[in-house]
Write a protein that holds these residues in place. Structure first.
Motif, PDB file in Angstrom:
ATOM      1  N   ASN A 260       9.139  11.326  16.493  1.00 16.25           N
ATOM      2  CA  ASN A 260       8.697  11.453  17.869  1.00 16.25           C
ATOM      3  C   ASN A 260       8.078  12.821  18.117  1.00 16.25           C
ATOM      4  OD1 ASN A 260       9.596   8.878  18.634  1.00 16.25           O
ATOM      5  ND2 ASN A 260      11.669   9.632  19.024  1.00 16.25           N
ATOM      6  N   LEU A 261       7.052  12.858  18.970  1.00 11.89           N
ATOM      7  CA  LEU A 261       6.378  14.096  19.336  1.00 11.89           C
ATOM      8  C   LEU A 261       6.579  14.338  20.814  1.00 11.89           C
ATOM      9  CD1 LEU A 261       3.003  13.397  17.458  1.00 11.89           C
ATOM     10  CD2 LEU A 261       5.030  14.590  16.577  1.00 11.89           C
ATOM     11  N   THR A 262       6.730  15.605  21.182  1.00 10.69           N
ATOM     12  CA  THR A 262       7.039  15.924  22.575  1.00 10.69           C
ATOM     13  C   THR A 262       5.820  15.814  23.481  1.00 10.69           C
ATOM     14  OG1 THR A 262       6.681  18.260  22.097  1.00 10.69           O
ATOM     15  CG2 THR A 262       8.934  17.442  21.962  1.00 10.69           C
ATOM     16  N   GLY A 263       4.608  15.932  22.929  1.00 12.25           N
ATOM     17  CA  GLY A 263       3.404  15.831  23.728  1.00 12.25           C
ATOM     18  C   GLY A 263       2.554  14.658  23.286  1.00 12.25           C
ATOM     19  N   ILE A 264       1.381  14.527  23.875  1.00 11.52           N
ATOM     20  CA  ILE A 264       0.448  13.466  23.519  1.00 11.52           C
ATOM     21  C   ILE A 264      -0.491  14.001  22.448  1.00 11.52           C
ATOM     22  CG2 ILE A 264      -1.367  11.946  24.353  1.00 11.52           C
ATOM     23  CD1 ILE A 264      -0.082  12.135  27.132  1.00 11.52           C
ATOM     24  N   PRO A 265      -0.434  13.480  21.229  1.00 12.94           N
ATOM     25  CA  PRO A 265      -1.266  14.022  20.150  1.00 12.94           C
ATOM     26  C   PRO A 265      -2.738  13.711  20.365  1.00 12.94           C
ATOM     27  CG  PRO A 265      -0.163  12.026  19.427  1.00 12.94           C
ATOM     28  CD  PRO A 265       0.380  12.339  20.794  1.00 12.94           C
ATOM     29  N   THR A 266      -3.593  14.592  19.853  1.00 10.62           N
ATOM     30  CA  THR A 266      -5.032  14.392  19.960  1.00 10.62           C
ATOM     31  C   THR A 266      -5.701  14.283  18.596  1.00 10.62           C
ATOM     32  OG1 THR A 266      -5.400  16.789  20.065  1.00 10.62           O
ATOM     33  CG2 THR A 266      -5.163  15.623  22.161  1.00 10.62           C
TER      34      THR A 266
ATOM     35  N   ILE B 121      -0.515  18.968  14.167  1.00 14.15           N
ATOM     36  CA  ILE B 121      -0.802  17.963  15.192  1.00 14.15           C
ATOM     37  C   ILE B 121      -0.987  18.676  16.531  1.00 14.15           C
ATOM     38  CG2 ILE B 121       0.008  15.891  16.381  1.00 14.15           C
ATOM     39  CD1 ILE B 121       1.732  15.290  13.926  1.00 14.15           C
ATOM     40  N   PRO B 122      -2.241  18.861  16.976  1.00 10.89           N
ATOM     41  CA  PRO B 122      -2.435  19.408  18.324  1.00 10.89           C
ATOM     42  C   PRO B 122      -2.029  18.362  19.362  1.00 10.89           C
ATOM     43  CG  PRO B 122      -4.537  18.748  17.371  1.00 10.89           C
ATOM     44  CD  PRO B 122      -3.496  18.553  16.302  1.00 10.89           C
ATOM     45  N   PHE B 123      -1.500  18.839  20.484  1.00 14.62           N
ATOM     46  CA  PHE B 123      -1.052  17.889  21.501  1.00 14.62           C
ATOM     47  C   PHE B 123      -1.330  18.427  22.893  1.00 14.62           C
ATOM     48  CE2 PHE B 123       2.589  20.644  20.832  1.00 14.62           C
ATOM     49  CZ  PHE B 123       3.091  20.860  22.111  1.00 14.62           C
ATOM     50  N   THR B 124      -1.453  17.498  23.818  1.00 16.17           N
ATOM     51  CA  THR B 124      -1.647  17.838  25.217  1.00 16.17           C
ATOM     52  C   THR B 124      -0.740  16.953  26.050  1.00 16.17           C
ATOM     53  OG1 THR B 124      -3.302  18.114  26.967  1.00 16.17           O
ATOM     54  CG2 THR B 124      -3.525  16.173  25.545  1.00 16.17           C
ATOM     55  N   THR B 125      -0.619  17.281  27.307  1.00 18.21           N
ATOM     56  CA  THR B 125       0.110  16.441  28.258  1.00 18.21           C
ATOM     57  C   THR B 125      -0.613  16.526  29.592  1.00 18.21           C
ATOM     58  OG1 THR B 125       1.546  18.195  29.094  1.00 18.21           O
ATOM     59  CG2 THR B 125       2.317  16.997  27.157  1.00 18.21           C
ATOM     60  N   THR B 126      -0.058  15.886  30.606  1.00 21.81           N
ATOM     61  CA  THR B 126      -0.651  15.987  31.935  1.00 21.81           C
ATOM     62  C   THR B 126      -0.314  17.319  32.576  1.00 21.81           C
ATOM     63  OG1 THR B 126       1.304  14.879  32.838  1.00 21.81           O
ATOM     64  CG2 THR B 126      -0.605  13.508  32.303  1.00 21.81           C
ATOM     65  N   HIS B 127       0.548  18.114  31.965  1.00 15.73           N
ATOM     66  CA  HIS B 127       0.921  19.428  32.487  1.00 15.73           C
ATOM     67  C   HIS B 127       0.584  20.463  31.434  1.00 15.73           C
ATOM     68  CE1 HIS B 127       3.174  22.730  34.246  1.00 15.73           C
ATOM     69  NE2 HIS B 127       3.401  21.984  35.324  1.00 15.73           N
ATOM     70  N   PHE B 128      -0.371  21.344  31.718  1.00 14.06           N
ATOM     71  CA  PHE B 128      -0.950  22.187  30.683  1.00 14.06           C
ATOM     72  C   PHE B 128       0.020  23.174  30.063  1.00 14.06           C
ATOM     73  CE2 PHE B 128      -1.534  24.744  34.501  1.00 14.06           C
ATOM     74  CZ  PHE B 128      -1.240  26.033  34.080  1.00 14.06           C
ATOM     75  N   THR B 129       1.113  23.511  30.703  1.00 11.84           N
ATOM     76  CA  THR B 129       1.981  24.561  30.181  1.00 11.84           C
ATOM     77  C   THR B 129       2.696  24.148  28.897  1.00 11.84           C
ATOM     78  OG1 THR B 129       3.755  23.773  31.622  1.00 11.84           O
ATOM     79  CG2 THR B 129       2.387  25.583  32.430  1.00 11.84           C
ATOM     80  N   ILE B 130       2.701  22.863  28.561  1.00 15.61           N
ATOM     81  CA  ILE B 130       3.345  22.476  27.305  1.00 15.61           C
ATOM     82  C   ILE B 130       2.331  21.887  26.324  1.00 15.61           C
ATOM     83  CG2 ILE B 130       5.684  22.172  28.187  1.00 15.61           C
ATOM     84  CD1 ILE B 130       5.151  19.198  28.465  1.00 15.61           C
TER      85      ILE B 130
ATOM     86  N   GLY C 177      -0.008  22.360  23.048  1.00 13.51           N
ATOM     87  CA  GLY C 177       0.210  23.205  21.890  1.00 13.51           C
ATOM     88  C   GLY C 177      -0.093  22.512  20.585  1.00 13.51           C
ATOM     89  N   VAL C 178       0.604  22.945  19.547  1.00 13.99           N
ATOM     90  CA  VAL C 178       0.441  22.375  18.214  1.00 13.99           C
ATOM     91  C   VAL C 178       1.814  22.266  17.569  1.00 13.99           C
ATOM     92  CG1 VAL C 178       0.001  24.661  17.182  1.00 13.99           C
ATOM     93  CG2 VAL C 178      -0.763  22.585  16.001  1.00 13.99           C
ATOM     94  N   ILE C 179       2.061  21.136  16.924  1.00  6.42           N
ATOM     95  CA  ILE C 179       3.297  20.907  16.182  1.00  6.42           C
ATOM     96  C   ILE C 179       2.968  21.005  14.700  1.00  6.42           C
ATOM     97  CG2 ILE C 179       5.170  19.280  15.688  1.00  6.42           C
ATOM     98  CD1 ILE C 179       4.672  18.030  18.421  1.00  6.42           C
ATOM     99  N   CYS C 180       3.780  21.747  13.977  1.00  9.14           N
ATOM    100  CA  CYS C 180       3.586  21.929  12.543  1.00  9.14           C
ATOM    101  C   CYS C 180       4.754  21.317  11.784  1.00  9.14           C
ATOM    102  CB  CYS C 180       3.475  23.414  12.205  1.00  9.14           C
ATOM    103  SG  CYS C 180       2.175  24.261  13.107  1.00  9.14           S
ATOM    104  N   PHE C 181       4.443  20.385  10.895  1.00  8.74           N
ATOM    105  CA  PHE C 181       5.441  19.775  10.036  1.00  8.74           C
ATOM    106  C   PHE C 181       5.257  20.298   8.618  1.00  8.74           C
ATOM    107  CE2 PHE C 181       5.293  16.741  13.473  1.00  8.74           C
ATOM    108  CZ  PHE C 181       6.563  16.200  13.534  1.00  8.74           C
ATOM    109  N   ASN C 182       6.345  20.296   7.872  1.00  4.93           N
ATOM    110  CA  ASN C 182       6.291  20.593   6.444  1.00  4.93           C
ATOM    111  C   ASN C 182       6.604  19.310   5.703  1.00  4.93           C
ATOM    112  OD1 ASN C 182       6.084  22.192   4.083  1.00  4.93           O
ATOM    113  ND2 ASN C 182       8.317  22.289   3.967  1.00  4.93           N
TER     114      ASN C 182
END
Length: 320
Positions: A163-169, A181-190, A192-197
């Motif tokens: 699961n990802l906390t934001g909406i991936p793009t 995985i860059p992500f956005t949401t309807t609220h800009f303050t969260i 960002g980018v998620i990095c997996f290993n």
């Protein structure tokens, strides 16, 4: 300004042609036409750089996969019927093409045998990005207010989901085992980018989230950023996150995902393609349908194309 030799492949939607361009001087070396009733949805080089793959959608909603033979400077269509492709990627050896369609189904196409296999829609959502390495195929999915990462083996066997906390793009892999995985949401303050290993073995699939970075905290951005793409430096120690909506690039360390700096460009870009040497990049824009030259070392936009051509946001770099 010392830029190493390179060539560009870019799609001109005005003349319905694949352009082969000498990068440093901008001279068009060849215009290779494709059928005007089709609209390309991606452009990827084969591993040997001898050809390029162009998935496309027809005006009647059908799909097609075109191959550009770069030595003969010709384009032909593969003799296989496929649904309209939206997301598209290749296996590292170029023997398979993987793509998703508007209803979220994922397909695998064996290039040699022209056999097509439907992997289904495991996330019951819209696929917004595909990538592959020699171990697995990675897909990111947009849900109502969040997203997910789903991993398959090359036979289409479902391996794991995260699961990802934001909406991936989008999704990007590098050769050091990182998934961005860059992500956005309807609220800009969260945003960002998620990095997996990733460290996939034959008998299990340990994929561990190593960092999650907010692109812009409350104090530094008055508007949404919309992180849309990640590109990595030639040595893959640095990752560049393109923020399409606020016209900037966020530079992060690939291992820690720590933010190194921000580049304010004052012009929207959608995707970034690093040039040989790593000091410069070509950016595409879905908004302006043009190309921009970016000085990564000094963090500035140097120039943008000024032409009547409508250049789609899909580009490939031929390296010497």
């Amino acid at each position: 300004m010392d830029i190493q030799p390179y060539q560009l492949l870019v799609i001109d939607d005005t003349t319905h042609a694949l352009l082969l361009v000498d990068g440093p001087n901008g001279e068009i070396l060849a215009e290779i036409p494709y059928p005007p009733e089709y609209t390309p949805t991606e452009l990827l080089l084969a591993p040997d750089q001898a050809k390029a793959y162009i998935p496309a959608v027809g005006k009647n909603g059908s799909g097609a996969l075109f191959i550009a033979n770069l030595s003969q400077r010709s384009i032909y269509r593969l003799p296989v019927k496929i649904p309209a492709p939206t997301q598209f990627t290749l296996s590292p050896d170029g023997s398979y093409a993987y793509f998703s369609v508007p209803d979220g189904m994922i397909y695998a196409l064996d290039i040699a045998t022209m056999s097509l296999k439907n992997w289904g829609n495991p996330a019951k959502a819209a696929c917004v990005g595909l990538a592959a390495d020699d171990k697995a195929v990675y897909s990111v999915w947009e849900h109502n207010d969040q997203g997910s990462l789903a991993v398959f083996d090359h036979q289409g066997q479902f391996m794991s989901e995260h699961n990802l906390t934001g909406i991936p793009t989008n999704i990007t892999l590098d050769c050091h085992g990182h998934i961005f995985i860059p992500f956005t949401t309807t609220h800009f303050t969260i945003e960002g980018v998620i990095c997996f290993n990733r460290d996939i073995q034959d008998d299990n699939t340990p994929i561990v989230i190593t960092a999650e970075r907010c692109i812009y905290p409350y104090s530094t951005s008055p508007s949404p950023a919309y992180p849309s793409h990640v590109a990595t430096s030639p040595d893959e120690t640095i990752a560049y996150v393109v923020n399409e909506e606020n016209s900037s690039i966020t530079v992060i360390d690939s291992d820690s995902a720590a933010i190194i700096r921000h580049m304010e460009l004052s012009r929207s870009i959608s995707c970034l393609h690093i040039l040989p040497g790593g000091d410069f990049a070509i950016a595409t824009s879905h908004i302006f349908s043009d190309l921009s030259l970016i000085d990564l070392r000094n963090g500035r936009l140097l120039s943008s194309t000024n032409t009547q051509r409508e250049l789609l946001g899909y580009l490939a770099i031929l390296r010497p």
